[in-house]
Design an enzyme around this catalytic site. Structure first.
Site, PDB file in Angstrom:
ATOM      1  N   LYS A 176       7.646   4.536  12.430  1.00 32.10           N
ATOM      2  CA  LYS A 176       7.091   3.177  12.384  1.00 32.10           C
ATOM      3  C   LYS A 176       8.199   2.150  12.549  1.00 32.10           C
ATOM      4  O   LYS A 176       9.247   2.238  11.879  1.00 32.10           O
ATOM      5  CB  LYS A 176       6.395   2.942  11.046  1.00 32.10           C
ATOM      6  CG  LYS A 176       5.178   3.803  10.845  1.00 32.10           C
ATOM      7  CD  LYS A 176       3.912   3.022  11.162  1.00 32.10           C
ATOM      8  CE  LYS A 176       3.038   2.974  10.001  1.00 32.10           C
ATOM      9  NZ  LYS A 176       2.123   2.123   9.647  1.00 32.10           N
ATOM     10  N   CYS A 199      -8.053 -26.839 -13.631  1.00 30.49           N
ATOM     11  CA  CYS A 199      -8.747 -27.395 -14.801  1.00 30.49           C
ATOM     12  C   CYS A 199      -7.796 -27.935 -15.864  1.00 30.49           C
ATOM     13  O   CYS A 199      -8.246 -28.520 -16.853  1.00 30.49           O
ATOM     14  CB  CYS A 199      -9.662 -26.335 -15.418  1.00 30.49           C
ATOM     15  SG  CYS A 199      -8.740 -24.973 -16.167  1.00 30.49           S
ATOM     16  N   CYS A 232     -13.294 -22.612 -15.779  1.00 35.85           N
ATOM     17  CA  CYS A 232     -12.417 -23.211 -14.768  1.00 35.85           C
ATOM     18  C   CYS A 232     -13.151 -23.290 -13.427  1.00 35.85           C
ATOM     19  O   CYS A 232     -13.647 -22.275 -12.926  1.00 35.85           O
ATOM     20  CB  CYS A 232     -11.161 -22.358 -14.630  1.00 35.85           C
ATOM     21  SG  CYS A 232     -10.139 -22.820 -13.242  1.00 35.85           S
ATOM     22  N   TYR A 240      -4.595  10.435  23.963  1.00 35.27           N
ATOM     23  CA  TYR A 240      -3.288  10.981  23.607  1.00 35.27           C
ATOM     24  C   TYR A 240      -3.312  12.395  23.047  1.00 35.27           C
ATOM     25  O   TYR A 240      -2.285  12.927  22.655  1.00 35.27           O
ATOM     26  CB  TYR A 240      -2.543  10.064  22.635  1.00 35.27           C
ATOM     27  CG  TYR A 240      -3.302   9.639  21.400  1.00 35.27           C
ATOM     28  CD1 TYR A 240      -3.754  10.555  20.477  1.00 35.27           C
ATOM     29  CD2 TYR A 240      -3.530   8.289  21.156  1.00 35.27           C
ATOM     30  CE1 TYR A 240      -4.426  10.160  19.344  1.00 35.27           C
ATOM     31  CE2 TYR A 240      -4.211   7.873  20.017  1.00 35.27           C
ATOM     32  CZ  TYR A 240      -4.660   8.826  19.120  1.00 35.27           C
ATOM     33  OH  TYR A 240      -5.327   8.427  17.995  1.00 35.27           O
ATOM     34  N   ARG A 274     -12.795   8.216  13.336  1.00 36.32           N
ATOM     35  CA  ARG A 274     -12.136   9.216  12.511  1.00 36.32           C
ATOM     36  C   ARG A 274     -12.790   9.329  11.130  1.00 36.32           C
ATOM     37  O   ARG A 274     -12.898  10.417  10.575  1.00 36.32           O
ATOM     38  CB  ARG A 274     -10.652   8.850  12.348  1.00 36.32           C
ATOM     39  CG  ARG A 274      -9.902   9.882  11.552  1.00 36.32           C
ATOM     40  CD  ARG A 274      -8.422   9.620  11.568  1.00 36.32           C
ATOM     41  NE  ARG A 274      -8.075   8.497  10.716  1.00 36.32           N
ATOM     42  CZ  ARG A 274      -6.849   8.118  10.460  1.00 36.32           C
ATOM     43  NH1 ARG A 274      -5.847   8.731  11.037  1.00 36.32           N
ATOM     44  NH2 ARG A 274      -6.591   7.106   9.672  1.00 36.32           N
ATOM     45  N   GLU A 329       5.462   9.142  22.204  1.00 36.16           N
ATOM     46  CA  GLU A 329       4.378   8.322  22.733  1.00 36.16           C
ATOM     47  C   GLU A 329       4.280   7.010  21.966  1.00 36.16           C
ATOM     48  O   GLU A 329       4.393   7.019  20.738  1.00 36.16           O
ATOM     49  CB  GLU A 329       3.052   9.107  22.589  1.00 36.16           C
ATOM     50  CG  GLU A 329       3.143  10.486  23.239  1.00 36.16           C
ATOM     51  CD  GLU A 329       2.033  11.448  22.780  1.00 36.16           C
ATOM     52  OE1 GLU A 329       1.035  10.995  22.183  1.00 36.16           O
ATOM     53  OE2 GLU A 329       2.188  12.663  23.029  1.00 36.16           O
ATOM     54  N   CYS A 360      -5.341 -18.178 -15.920  1.00 34.40           N
ATOM     55  CA  CYS A 360      -6.012 -19.337 -16.493  1.00 34.40           C
ATOM     56  C   CYS A 360      -7.096 -18.758 -17.392  1.00 34.40           C
ATOM     57  O   CYS A 360      -7.939 -17.987 -16.927  1.00 34.40           O
ATOM     58  CB  CYS A 360      -6.633 -20.205 -15.397  1.00 34.40           C
ATOM     59  SG  CYS A 360      -7.837 -21.366 -16.060  1.00 34.40           S
ATOM     60  N   TYR A 403       0.851  -1.193   0.000  1.00 34.32           N
ATOM     61  CA  TYR A 403       0.000   0.000   0.000  1.00 34.32           C
ATOM     62  C   TYR A 403       0.889   1.247   0.000  1.00 34.32           C
ATOM     63  O   TYR A 403       0.690   2.168  -0.794  1.00 34.32           O
ATOM     64  CB  TYR A 403      -0.911  -0.032   1.225  1.00 34.32           C
ATOM     65  CG  TYR A 403      -1.700   1.241   1.416  1.00 34.32           C
ATOM     66  CD1 TYR A 403      -2.899   1.439   0.751  1.00 34.32           C
ATOM     67  CD2 TYR A 403      -1.222   2.263   2.242  1.00 34.32           C
ATOM     68  CE1 TYR A 403      -3.617   2.613   0.897  1.00 34.32           C
ATOM     69  CE2 TYR A 403      -1.922   3.438   2.403  1.00 34.32           C
ATOM     70  CZ  TYR A 403      -3.119   3.606   1.730  1.00 34.32           C
ATOM     71  OH  TYR A 403      -3.810   4.781   1.880  1.00 34.32           O
TER      72      TYR A 403
HETATM   73  S1  IVH Z   1      -1.753  11.826  17.389  1.00 36.74           S
HETATM   74  C1  IVH Z   1      -2.829  14.737  14.199  1.00 36.74           C
HETATM   75  N1  IVH Z   1      -0.807  10.160  19.137  1.00 36.74           N
HETATM   76  O1  IVH Z   1      -1.820   6.714  14.821  1.00 36.74           O
HETATM   77  C2  IVH Z   1      -2.405  13.807  15.249  1.00 36.74           C
HETATM   78  N2  IVH Z   1      -1.881   9.249  17.217  1.00 36.74           N
HETATM   79  O2  IVH Z   1      -1.062   7.053  11.929  1.00 36.74           O
HETATM   80  C3  IVH Z   1      -3.084  12.526  15.139  1.00 36.74           C
HETATM   81  N3  IVH Z   1      -2.002   6.794  17.183  1.00 36.74           N
HETATM   82  O3  IVH Z   1      -4.722   8.274  13.597  1.00 36.74           O
HETATM   83  C4  IVH Z   1      -2.902  11.541  16.119  1.00 36.74           C
HETATM   84  N4  IVH Z   1      -1.014   6.469  19.104  1.00 36.74           N
HETATM   85  O4  IVH Z   1      -4.953   6.414  15.378  1.00 36.74           O
HETATM   86  C5  IVH Z   1      -1.436  10.285  17.971  1.00 36.74           C
HETATM   87  N5  IVH Z   1       0.063   8.814  20.783  1.00 36.74           N
HETATM   88  C6  IVH Z   1      -0.580   8.930  19.632  1.00 36.74           C
HETATM   89  C7  IVH Z   1      -1.040   7.795  18.899  1.00 36.74           C
HETATM   90  C8  IVH Z   1      -1.671   8.015  17.681  1.00 36.74           C
HETATM   91  C9  IVH Z   1      -1.598   5.882  18.074  1.00 36.74           C
HETATM   92  C10 IVH Z   1      -2.670   6.489  15.903  1.00 36.74           C
HETATM   93  C11 IVH Z   1      -3.895   7.313  15.626  1.00 36.74           C
HETATM   94  C12 IVH Z   1      -3.600   8.059  14.386  1.00 36.74           C
HETATM   95  C13 IVH Z   1      -2.593   7.171  13.741  1.00 36.74           C
HETATM   96  C14 IVH Z   1      -1.756   7.915  12.741  1.00 36.74           C
END
Ligand code: IVH
Length: 713
Positions: free
Chosen positions: A343, A443, A463, A241, A150, A127, A458, A47
């Site tokens: 990530k 097949c 098939c 958060y 969301r 975080e 195929c 993706y």
């Molecule tokens: S802040 C604009 N804080 O990650 C700021 N997101 O890929 C938006 N997520 O949609 C979110 N832990 O679902 C924030 N400590 C954290 C988070 C967090 C998990 C998720 C959340 C967000 C996604 C973004």
């Protein structure tokens, strides 16, 4: 069946506009599979590659950027099962960094955007990025009034009743931190702790029920229940958060000094403390650190300990701590510039590749897949993994008997990365390269790969494997939803010659099912009733069920609503079809090609004759009010309807309000003039109306409200 996939080959390599359009359609499709249906079809990495390619084209040719491009948006539009909630502050996504270099590039961008500041001495909130479902919770005067998903970032779904069952979500805020704002929107993640997820699957197994794929998907599925008592049985939890919308901070509370217990907060770390003090769960692993090297160090530390958490985390969210800088940095249309998601690399494991086999999909595509010694990776046991196509097998150079690396990039589809050549246990002498079969394993017909294409097909329209897959898709949950008609039953019915295409399902009878193993009277009756019930599905479901290339639920709904019937759709000129919102020339071409195909025409005629519904209710009946239109008694007033009103469908009630100059949003806010309460009203809307002091009008007095535009006394 039409070979619509061949269109890809027609795209000239330098035809960037066409490729961009195709990428947008593909990305929209996969967005919907992931966000709205909780059923992703491709690994995250694939993706991301599609998005990366589109971003690259758009960067090179800015004239090709469209306002609705997925690079400019977040997630997918909601499925429409729940009331819509518009987010007053958009719920954005985050940009990703997957390497330290990318994190460093983000820091460089900050340096450029904040030339007067020393980024190396800036504070950041790091975080854990918990992998669940983003949620917006609203508290009015300390009372929980609404929860919304969301969705596409602009509007989500009202899941208040479901989220109210999550034990972690306080129904009232604590006063410990002193007075809190009257209107407080808290953002966070609903998730399922791993131990609870495993225990739940254990129970599903014991009860002979379907197991859940992973904690994220089961959290999303649990929140999408129409019946909150089912959600209540699911072990969901919540981390707060972020602060979303915050209103009405009383002047005496708004010190603006940043002292720990003063609203509004001026730092993200302080916001987290205030949320915690108000009784919301906040991760104890969120840390404030100073400077980019400390951010790196914290990310590395969390990556190393990612499996020590009681829940799945897939990265670290890094946010500039000083909230006043958030305003200065601003956002793109999709993501804020003041935060980034670092990530973690996908989890990888090694295992033995026993052999490579080929499966045939509903379009005839032959997909090679690896049969592996079962291995536990990314939260579940993997025994099969896709190898995509012939070139991928060659490129990865994986051979039967090899020790291979398997990974799951944070989603449900496992993939083989390549051979683990230097690991202990790797074969000293490898077997010869695997050769793609020349005949279909189902097949026996020749498998064909056209020049310039990566996929092999195929070509036998009869098939059995293709037939099975077409019918399985037709009956699946997001299509005609025929309960009890899964893979095994379809294979059995096709093998026994009782069905060969979806239209045959409607010719099945107790007699035609007689003598088949596993078909006692009850199951025969259940299956026939489920098939009969599927006849009333709207046209949009039928369009999904037909398996037309690129046609997922969103495109199907837009198309069905635009034309109202299969007949009108079939008669529509290509340009008209392509002009439907969300369709475009590539999808329109695929739809037209499908509908023009003689074999498909026969199936469609038979479905119609069998009594399968081929129409869709229009989204806006009576839009042409014209002369004699009612007066503007409700001009500028917002009236929310909840429950069933006698003499009106939901659409008719909304139309009646709109026709009088009013608006009829899906959710209650401070601006709502009145909430009309019919039979079986939604608890969330009532609670919210009461909390906000909005007037309630008895459904029986709706006509009076329409006539006078004022509240019936
Ligand atoms: S802040 C604009 N804080 O990650 C700021 N997101 O890929 C938006 N997520 O949609 C979110 N832990 O679902 C924030 N400590 C954290 C988070 C967090 C998990 C998720 C959340 C967000 C996604 C973004």
């Amino acid at each position: 069946m039409a070979r619509t996939h061949r269109e890809k080959a027609k795209v000239a390599p330098d035809d960037r506009g066409v490729r961009a359009a195709e990428l947008r359609e593909l990305i929209d499709y996969h967005n919907e599979r992931y966000h709205a249906l909780d059923a992703p079809e491709i690994p995250d990495a694939d993706y991301d590659a599609l998005v990366g390619e589109l971003k690259q084209i758009e960067a090179e040719h800015p004239e090709l950027v469209t306002a609705d491009s997925p690079t400019q948006r977040v997630g997918a539009a909601p499925l429409g099962l729940f009331d819509e909630v518009r987010h007053r502050v958009p719920m954005m996504s985050l940009d990703n960094a997957v390497t330290e270099a990318e994190l460093g590039a983000w820091a460089d961008r900050l340096r450029r955007q904040l030339p007067d500041l020393d980024v190396d001495t800036l504070d950041f909130s790091c975080e854990p990025k918990v992998d669940g479902v983003a949620m917006s919770l609203t508290y009015v005067d300390g009372r929980f009034t609404q929860a919304a998903t969301r969705g596409d970032g602009v509007s989500g779904e009202d899941v208040t009743a479901n989220v109210a069952t999550v034990g972690d979500v306080p129904h009232r805020l604590h006063q410990a931190a002193g007075p809190y704002p009257r209107h407080l929107e808290v953002r966070g993640e609903v998730y399922m702790p791993t131990v609870a997820f495993d225990a739940m699957n254990e129970r599903q197994r014991a009860a002979g029920e379907r197991e859940f794929v992973n904690p994220r998907n089961s959290a999303a599925g649990s929140l999408r229940q129409k019946d909150p008592t089912i959600t209540a049985t699911r072990p969901l939890a919540f981390w707060a958060y972020q602060i979303g919308e915050i209103d009405d901070v009383r002047p005496e509370d708004a010190t603006g000094t940043g002292s720990a217990n003063a609203w509004p907060p001026v730092r993200q770390s302080q916001a987290l403390e205030l949320l915690r003090a108000a009784g919301l769960p906040v991760s104890p692993d969120a840390r404030r650190v100073t400077g980019i090297p400390a951010v790196f160090a914290r990310c590395a530390q969390l990556a190393e300990h990612r499996h020590d958490f009681a829940y799945e985390i897939d990265g670290v969210v890094v946010k500039v701590d000083n909230l006043t800088l958030h305003d200065r940095l601003g956002s793109t249309s999709r993501a804020p510039r003041w935060a980034i998601a670092f990530k973690f690399p996908p989890e990888e494991r090694t295992t033995r590749l026993q052999r490579i086999e080929v499966s045939i999909g509903r379009t005839g595509r032959a997909t090679p897949f690896a049969v592996l010694d079962p291995v536990f990776v990314g939260g579940s046991t993997v025994a099969l993994a896709t190898l995509h196509n012939e070139d991928q097998v060659a490129l990865k150079d994986v051979r039967p008997g090899d020790l291979v690396i398997v990974r799951k990039a944070g989603d449900v589809i496992p993939e083989v990365v390549g051979p683990a050549k230097n690991e202990p246990g790797a074969p000293k002498r490898r077997k010869p390269r695997w050769k793609f079969p020349t005949t279909c394993p189902s097949c026996g017909s020749p498998l064909v790969r056209l020049d310039g294409e990566s996929d092999t097909y195929c070509t036998n329209i009869d098939c059995p494997a293709q037939r099975v897959q077409r019918i399985v898709h037709f009956a699946s949950r997001s299509a005609m939803d025929i309960e009890g008609l899964g893979d095994q039953r379809v294979v059995q019915l096709v093998d026994a010659g009782r069905i060969t295409d979806p239209a045959d399902l409607y010719d099945l009878s107790a007699d035609r099912l007689a003598g088949l193993e596993g078909y006692a009277e009850i199951s025969v009756n259940n299956l026939l009733a489920a098939i009969e019930g599927s006849k009333t599905r709207p046209l949009s479901r039928l369009l999904v069920a037909l398996g037309i290339r690129h046609v997922g639920p969103a495109v199907a709904r837009a198309t069905a609503r635009a034309f109202g019937s299969l007949e009108a759709l079939g008669n529509a000129p290509l340009e008209v079809l392509a002009a439907v919102d969300g369709v475009g020339p590539v999808i329109a071409g695929a739809v037209a090609e499908f509908l023009d195909n003689p074999a498909n025409k026969v199936v469609l005629v038979r479905l119609g004759r069998a009594g399968v519904n081929t129409t869709e209710q229009s989204a806006s009946p009576g839009a042409d009010a014209g002369a004699g239109a009612p007066d503007g008694t409700l001009a500028g007033k917002s009236v929310v309807v909840t429950g069933t009103l006698e003499g009106y469908t939901r659409e008719e009630a909304e139309e009646a309000i709109l026709a009088r100059g009013g608006s009829s949003p899906a959710s209650v806010s401070k601006k709502t003039f009145a909430v009309v309460v019919g039979e079986n009203p939604g608890a969330a809307k009532l609670t919210k109306a009461e909390a906000l002091g909005v007037a309630l009008v008895d459904g029986a007095r709706f006509d009076e409200l329409l006539a006078s535009g004022s509240l019936p006394s």
